[in-house]
Design a protein around this motif. Structure first.
Motif, short mmCIF file in Angstrom:
data_model
loop_
_atom_site.label_atom_id
_atom_site.label_comp_id
_atom_site.label_asym_id
_atom_site.label_seq_id
_atom_site.Cartn_x
_atom_site.Cartn_y
_atom_site.Cartn_z
N VAL A 118 -29.17 34.07 -16.07
CA VAL A 118 -27.82 33.66 -16.42
C VAL A 118 -27.10 33.33 -15.12
CG1 VAL A 118 -25.65 34.35 -17.49
CG2 VAL A 118 -27.80 35.15 -18.45
N CYS A 119 -26.47 32.15 -15.07
CA CYS A 119 -25.74 31.77 -13.86
C CYS A 119 -24.42 31.10 -14.25
CB CYS A 119 -26.58 30.86 -12.97
SG CYS A 119 -27.03 29.30 -13.73
N VAL A 120 -23.56 30.95 -13.27
CA VAL A 120 -22.26 30.33 -13.47
C VAL A 120 -22.20 29.04 -12.68
CG1 VAL A 120 -19.77 30.60 -13.13
CG2 VAL A 120 -21.15 32.56 -13.79
N ASP A 121 -21.81 27.96 -13.33
CA ASP A 121 -21.59 26.69 -12.66
C ASP A 121 -20.09 26.57 -12.41
OD1 ASP A 121 -21.30 24.07 -11.81
OD2 ASP A 121 -22.69 23.25 -13.29
N GLN A 122 -19.66 26.83 -11.17
CA GLN A 122 -18.23 26.83 -10.83
C GLN A 122 -17.61 25.45 -11.03
OE1 GLN A 122 -16.33 29.34 -10.10
NE2 GLN A 122 -17.81 30.95 -9.68
N LYS A 123 -18.36 24.39 -10.72
CA LYS A 123 -17.83 23.04 -10.83
C LYS A 123 -17.54 22.67 -12.28
CE LYS A 123 -18.89 18.27 -9.68
NZ LYS A 123 -19.93 17.36 -9.23
N GLU A 124 -18.49 22.98 -13.18
CA GLU A 124 -18.35 22.64 -14.60
C GLU A 124 -17.64 23.73 -15.40
OE1 GLU A 124 -19.14 19.75 -16.08
OE2 GLU A 124 -19.71 18.98 -14.12
N ARG A 125 -17.41 24.88 -14.77
CA ARG A 125 -16.78 26.04 -15.42
C ARG A 125 -17.52 26.42 -16.71
NH1 ARG A 125 -10.66 24.02 -14.73
NH2 ARG A 125 -10.50 24.36 -12.51
N CYS A 126 -18.80 26.69 -16.56
CA CYS A 126 -19.59 27.06 -17.72
C CYS A 126 -20.63 28.10 -17.34
CB CYS A 126 -20.26 25.85 -18.34
SG CYS A 126 -21.43 25.02 -17.27
N ILE A 127 -21.11 28.80 -18.34
CA ILE A 127 -22.19 29.77 -18.18
C ILE A 127 -23.46 29.12 -18.67
CG2 ILE A 127 -23.07 32.01 -18.92
CD1 ILE A 127 -20.15 32.88 -19.29
N ILE A 128 -24.52 29.25 -17.88
CA ILE A 128 -25.79 28.62 -18.22
C ILE A 128 -26.86 29.69 -18.38
CG2 ILE A 128 -27.57 27.03 -17.43
CD1 ILE A 128 -25.36 25.57 -15.88
N VAL A 129 -27.58 29.63 -19.48
CA VAL A 129 -28.73 30.51 -19.70
C VAL A 129 -29.96 29.61 -19.60
CG1 VAL A 129 -29.91 32.02 -21.32
CG2 VAL A 129 -27.42 32.01 -21.23
N LYS A 130 -30.89 29.98 -18.72
CA LYS A 130 -32.09 29.17 -18.57
C LYS A 130 -33.30 30.06 -18.40
CE LYS A 130 -30.86 28.34 -13.76
NZ LYS A 130 -30.60 27.32 -12.77
N THR A 131 -34.46 29.45 -18.59
CA THR A 131 -35.71 30.19 -18.44
C THR A 131 -36.38 29.79 -17.13
OG1 THR A 131 -36.94 28.50 -19.63
CG2 THR A 131 -36.08 30.34 -20.93
N THR A 132 -37.18 30.69 -16.58
CA THR A 132 -37.88 30.40 -15.34
C THR A 132 -38.97 29.36 -15.54
OG1 THR A 132 -39.35 32.28 -15.74
CG2 THR A 132 -37.44 32.67 -14.33
N ASN A 133 -39.48 29.23 -16.75
CA ASN A 133 -40.51 28.22 -17.02
C ASN A 133 -39.91 26.86 -17.38
OD1 ASN A 133 -39.58 28.68 -19.58
ND2 ASN A 133 -41.47 29.55 -20.37
N LYS A 134 -38.59 26.76 -17.34
CA LYS A 134 -37.85 25.51 -17.55
C LYS A 134 -38.10 24.89 -18.92
CE LYS A 134 -37.62 24.63 -12.66
NZ LYS A 134 -37.88 23.76 -11.56
N LYS A 135 -38.40 25.72 -19.91
CA LYS A 135 -38.60 25.20 -21.26
C LYS A 135 -37.29 25.18 -22.05
CE LYS A 135 -43.44 26.13 -21.97
NZ LYS A 135 -44.44 26.66 -22.85
N LEU A 136 -36.38 26.11 -21.74
CA LEU A 136 -35.13 26.20 -22.48
C LEU A 136 -33.95 26.24 -21.52
CD1 LEU A 136 -36.15 28.94 -25.03
CD2 LEU A 136 -36.01 26.51 -25.46
N LEU A 137 -32.83 25.62 -21.92
CA LEU A 137 -31.61 25.63 -21.13
C LEU A 137 -30.44 25.52 -22.10
CD1 LEU A 137 -30.11 25.34 -18.35
CD2 LEU A 137 -30.30 22.88 -18.72
N TRP A 138 -29.50 26.44 -21.99
CA TRP A 138 -28.32 26.42 -22.85
C TRP A 138 -27.07 26.52 -22.00
CZ3 TRP A 138 -31.88 30.48 -24.44
CH2 TRP A 138 -32.72 30.08 -25.47
N THR A 139 -26.08 25.70 -22.29
CA THR A 139 -24.76 25.83 -21.70
C THR A 139 -23.90 26.52 -22.74
OG1 THR A 139 -25.08 23.81 -20.45
CG2 THR A 139 -22.83 24.60 -20.70
#
Length: 163
Positions: A118-139
């Motif tokens: 889980v990380c924060v994109d300060q520029k877009e002001r959103c929370i991002i959930v992603k997987t290490t295998n890059k199969k899934l990404l949710w804003t």
């Protein structure tokens, strides 16, 4: 919409309320034709469900769009008007607001805890959930008035939680 405009539209809306199954249900009908329905826990006054419905261009009532809470499960064998049912294994997103926090819940995650980040994109002001295998990404969150920092975000991973 400004806060004063929102409060004024709530004041002018036609309201109906009832108590049913331990929930306080409130239905709002706004002058512009929009409808909002909210359900609160009778004991804690916690918001459980908020959904909206608007009329189509031809005046027909549209489907309810869920803003807060979990969608009601379809009955056994009832596939709804679309006649197609999504898989029960797909991740389910749910927003829950409390007096102290905004919560986003994701059910049916297909991978173990260590695969998710889980990380924060300060520029877009959103929370991002992603997987290490890059199969899934949710804003998950995008709000113009809120500045999220990684220290403000609390995450937990629970297995087999009740619905």
């Amino acid at each position: 919409m400004a806060v004063t405009g929102w409060l004024e539209s709530l004041r002018t809306a036609q309201k109906t309320a009832l108590l049913q199954d331990g929930r306080r249900k409130v239905h709002y009908l706004f002058p512009d034709g929009k409808e909002m329905a909210e359900e609160y826990d009778e004991k804690t006054s916690e918001l459980l469900v908020r959904k909206w419905r608007v009329k189509s261009a031809l005046g027909a009532m549209g489907q309810w769009q869920l803003e807060v809470g979990e969608p009601a499960p379809l009955g056994a064998g009832n596939l709804g008007p679309e006649l197609i049912k999504e898989s029960n294994a797909n991740p389910i997103f749910m927003r829950k607001d409390t007096k102290k926090s905004f919560q986003w819940r994701i059910r049916n995650l297909p991978y173990p805890k260590d695969v998710y980040g889980v990380c924060v994109d300060q520029k877009e002001r959103c929370i991002i959930v992603k997987t290490t295998n890059k199969k899934l990404l949710w804003t998950l969150w995008q709000c113009a008035g809120v500045h999220g920092t990684p220290s403000e975000i609390d995450t937990s991973y629970l297995w087999m939680t009740p619905c």
